[in-house]
Design an enzyme around this catalytic site. Structure first.
Site, short mmCIF file in Angstrom:
data_model
loop_
_atom_site.label_atom_id
_atom_site.label_comp_id
_atom_site.label_asym_id
_atom_site.label_seq_id
_atom_site.Cartn_x
_atom_site.Cartn_y
_atom_site.Cartn_z
N ASP A 63 0.87 -1.21 0.12
CA ASP A 63 -0.01 -0.04 -0.09
C ASP A 63 0.87 1.21 -0.22
OD1 ASP A 63 -2.61 1.54 0.57
OD2 ASP A 63 -1.63 1.83 2.38
N ASP B 103 0.12 5.14 1.03
CA ASP B 103 0.08 6.19 2.08
C ASP B 103 0.13 5.34 3.27
OD1 ASP B 103 -0.25 8.03 0.23
OD2 ASP B 103 -2.42 7.92 0.07
#
Length: 181
Positions: A11, A13
């Site tokens: 992922d 952020d």
């Protein structure tokens, strides 16, 4: 028969870069992009170990009108450049630009982005790992058939992740133990 590859899906952020910190709330332009400590070195070690490294990220800010798709591409180019300066490489990036709660087929917690990258790059999802900082990341990894690592969580829940670590750097030894040469 060509052997399928192993990958680490990250992922963006909260795993690669800061989000919801004193420096930045959301990454809507390149100047908002701050790599987390140890991320470039960790990605470089994943590269050197033979893992493919992908970014899979929900970017609802596009659907909500906070940024354009062109700006997101600029952010991702900047991300790749910052990592490259430290010898690290992202093999590919997949993103969902739809609004949160839009029930689109690509937004995590659905596994579409992981499945699409796996098909494109000949990846064995059952030997791969999804690293995220929120429940949708872990659920997408589980749905895709990956092992899952929860990092940098602001929650006391593990969301069913296989393991939990403070950050990518601390998760690295566990990930590298799962590399099948």
């Amino acid at each position: 028969m060509i052997e399928k590859k192993q990958a680490v899906f990250l992922d963006r952020d909260g795993v690669i870069n800061e989000v919801l910190t004193k420096k930045v709330k959301f990454v809507n332009k390149p100047s908002d992009l701050y790599l987390l400590d140890g991320v470039a070195e960790s990605i470089k070690m994943l590269n050197e170990s033979g893992f493919l490294v992908f970014v899979v990220t929900n970017q609802g800010g596009i659907g909500l009108g906070y940024m354009t798709e062109e700006m997101l591409k600029t952010i991702h180019t900047d991300l790749k450049n910052k990592l490259a300066k430290q010898g690290a490489k992202i093999d590919d990036i997949s993103y969902c630009s739809h609004k949160p709660n839009s029930d689109c087929p690509c937004r995590k917690p659905k596994a579409y982005m992981l499945q699409k990258l796996a098909a494109t790059h000949n990846v064995d999802l059952s030997r791969s790992i999804m690293v995220g900082d929120r429940e949708p990341d872990i659920l997408a990894g589980k749905e895709a058939g990956c092992q899952t690592v929860l990092v940098h969580s602001r929650s006391t829940y593990s969301y069913g992740a296989d393991v939990v670590f403070q950050d990518l750097k601390n998760a690295l030894p566990w990930i590298l133990e799962h590399k099948n040469h």
